[in-house]
Design an enzyme around this catalytic site. Structure first.
Site, PDB file in Angstrom:
ATOM      1  N   HIS A 233       0.198   7.527  11.509  1.00 40.28           N
ATOM      2  CA  HIS A 233      -0.008   7.804  10.081  1.00 40.28           C
ATOM      3  C   HIS A 233      -0.093   9.320   9.885  1.00 40.28           C
ATOM      4  CE1 HIS A 233      -2.085   8.127   6.231  1.00 40.28           C
ATOM      5  NE2 HIS A 233      -1.774   6.864   6.001  1.00 40.28           N
ATOM      6  N   CYS A 271       3.899   7.438   5.008  1.00 38.29           N
ATOM      7  CA  CYS A 271       2.907   7.438   3.933  1.00 38.29           C
ATOM      8  C   CYS A 271       3.349   8.478   2.909  1.00 38.29           C
ATOM      9  CB  CYS A 271       1.506   7.740   4.458  1.00 38.29           C
ATOM     10  SG  CYS A 271       0.303   7.717   3.103  1.00 38.29           S
ATOM     11  N   HIS A 298       3.784   3.147   3.380  1.00 39.52           N
ATOM     12  CA  HIS A 298       2.672   3.223   2.431  1.00 39.52           C
ATOM     13  C   HIS A 298       3.251   3.823   1.169  1.00 39.52           C
ATOM     14  CE1 HIS A 298      -0.974   3.468   5.422  1.00 39.52           C
ATOM     15  NE2 HIS A 298      -0.322   2.336   5.501  1.00 39.52           N
ATOM     16  N   ASP A 351      -0.015   1.540  -1.509  1.00 34.35           N
ATOM     17  CA  ASP A 351      -1.112   2.299  -0.923  1.00 34.35           C
ATOM     18  C   ASP A 351      -1.991   2.803  -2.064  1.00 34.35           C
ATOM     19  OD1 ASP A 351      -2.600   3.434   1.062  1.00 34.35           O
ATOM     20  OD2 ASP A 351      -1.434   5.277   1.135  1.00 34.35           O
ATOM     21  N   HIS A 352      -3.237   2.561  -1.958  1.00 35.75           N
ATOM     22  CA  HIS A 352      -4.221   2.969  -2.975  1.00 35.75           C
ATOM     23  C   HIS A 352      -3.794   2.467  -4.361  1.00 35.75           C
ATOM     24  CE1 HIS A 352      -5.649   6.601  -0.361  1.00 35.75           C
ATOM     25  NE2 HIS A 352      -5.603   5.465   0.289  1.00 35.75           N
ATOM     26  N   TYR A 368      -8.994   1.309  -2.953  1.00 40.48           N
ATOM     27  CA  TYR A 368      -8.518  -0.056  -2.710  1.00 40.48           C
ATOM     28  C   TYR A 368      -9.031  -1.077  -3.720  1.00 40.48           C
ATOM     29  CZ  TYR A 368      -6.376   1.830   1.369  1.00 40.48           C
ATOM     30  OH  TYR A 368      -5.563   2.568   2.185  1.00 40.48           O
TER      31      TYR A 368
END
Ligand code: DNO
Length: 395
Positions: A233, A271, A298, A351-352, A368
């Site tokens: 990551h 990501c 992501h 992601d998020h 999240y």
């Protein structure tokens, strides 16, 4: 793409039954309760897997199997640490979990200064504010040399922020900066953080690279034999933090890691939000350059600001052209399919997400929330469907 959803197991107040309503097929999770460096036993993996499968999902990705700080620092004899990591990989493989995400950020994971920054129209997002980060480092942590890490325009604003800050705003800032560490973690107060940082005093970028290579040499061949795809990551944000080096921040860094052990099992988590936080990174170009090593996407967006601050944007807003990025990932999937590979699909997760509507009441891990991510996934799914139904040659 395999649509997935990150779930924190016992640490999550979102139930698998709720996740089923998002339409995601895959679950991304970790045995967060196991301290870093210890073996994930086959029994615990099997029981988590059963829980996931009973709810109708597949466990598609372990995120993260954490790399112990001793490995990152290269502390002495690490043979048992490496053996434990390989054993966890073997146990995951035996239970059918074929992909593992990890990071190589020293001490901290993702770092933000504000967990509830208001967004236009309502809701909140995660924000990294260069002024607050500078105030934290210079005035709260009193880290020597921190002033050298910020543009001149930020320094007086940091001084002003600190001067007018309250005890509560300083505590909130510390709490935000410490929030990136998921699961079984150490969180520090100011003194604790100062102490912890001492262990990284002499760690140079070259040292960290050497330590990373040592880790890869120890685990990638085992992963390859087990059929496990490891995927590193990127650093979030992609820059040195608190005086510690970071080595997964841009295309050159990623190229170095991919070459350190040249194997399909040594892959990348694309990501978009982490890489996109540095305006010098062309996320699209990075995705194209490393397409064949991307095992996990992501999908997230950020809006960057001139002074180094950034804010998490809606998934289809912000600086990265998400439609094109998704196009690149779909092209790679097509390429794999044409090669006749059965594992051509790439796991993605929204992601998020922003905290929207009733999210704030649920106290989910920062980034999240249920509804914010549901919105993100729905938007991303729309783009994927639209692009998939088009002739790929049009792109
Ligand atoms: C943040 C996440 C990271 C990520 C780890 C992977 O939301 O993207 O915490 O899981 O860095 O090791």
């Amino acid at each position: 793409m395999i649509e997935s959803w990150r779930w924190y197991g016992a640490y999550d107040n979102i139930q698998l039954g709720e996740i089923a309503q998002t339409g995601a097929e895959g679950i991304v999770t970790a045995l967060h309760e196991i301290p870093y460096g210890e073996v994930w036993t086959r029994e615990l993996i099997a029981s988590r897997r059963k829980q996931i499968e009973d709810a109708g999902f597949t466990w598609v990705m372990a995120e993260s199997l954490p790399v112990h700080e001793r490995i990152k620092r290269g502390d002495g004899d690490l043979s048992s640490m490496f053996a434990n990591y390989r054993q966890s990989l073997a146990n995951l493989a035996a239970e059918g979990v074929g992909a593992v995400c990890y990071n190589f950020m020293p001490l901290l994971d993702w770092t933000r200064t504000d967990l509830n920054a208001p967004v236009q129209g309502g809701g909140t997002c995660l924000r990294f504010d260069a002024v607050r980060m500078a105030a934290f480092e210079i005035y709260m942590l009193e880290r020597e040399d921190a002033v050298d890490d910020y543009p001149a325009e930020v320094l007086p604003r940091a001084a002003a922020w600190f001067k007018s800050s309250t005890e509560a705003s300083r505590t909130a800032l510390l709490n935000a900066i410490m929030s990136g560490l998921p699961g079984a973690f150490d969180r520090y107060d100011i003194d604790g953080l100062r102490e912890a940082l001492k262990f990284y005093d002499d760690l140079t970028e070259d040292d960290l690279r050497e330590n990373c290579k040592r880790f890869l040499v120890e685990v990638v061949p085992a992963a390859e034999k087990l059929g496990i795809r490891l995927c590193v990551h990127p650093d979030d944000p992609p820059r040195d933090i608190l005086g510690m080096p970071r080595i997964v921040s841009n295309a050159e860094d990623i190229a170095w890691i991919m070459c350190a052990v040249d194997s399909q099992s040594n892959g990348l988590t694309l990501c978009a939000g982490s890489l996109g936080a540095d305006p010098a990174n062309d996320v699209q170009a990075i995705a194209r350059q490393f397409a064949d090593r991307i095992h996990f996407a992501h999908l997230r967006n950020v809006a960057t600001e001139r002074d180094g601050s950034f804010e998490e944007a809606q998934h289809l807003a912000g600086d990265t052209d998400m439609v094109n990025l998704i196009g690149t990932i779909l092209d790679e999937e097509n390429r794999r399919r044409t090669e006749g590979r059965l594992d051509w699909q790439i796991v993605m997760r929204p992601d998020h997400g922003h905290e929207l509507l009733s999210d704030a009441k649920r106290c989910n891990p920062p980034g999240y929330p249920m509804i914010g991510r549901l919105r993100g996934l729905a938007e991303l799914r729309g783009v994927i469907c639209a692009l998939e139904s088009k002739d790929h040659t049009l792109r």
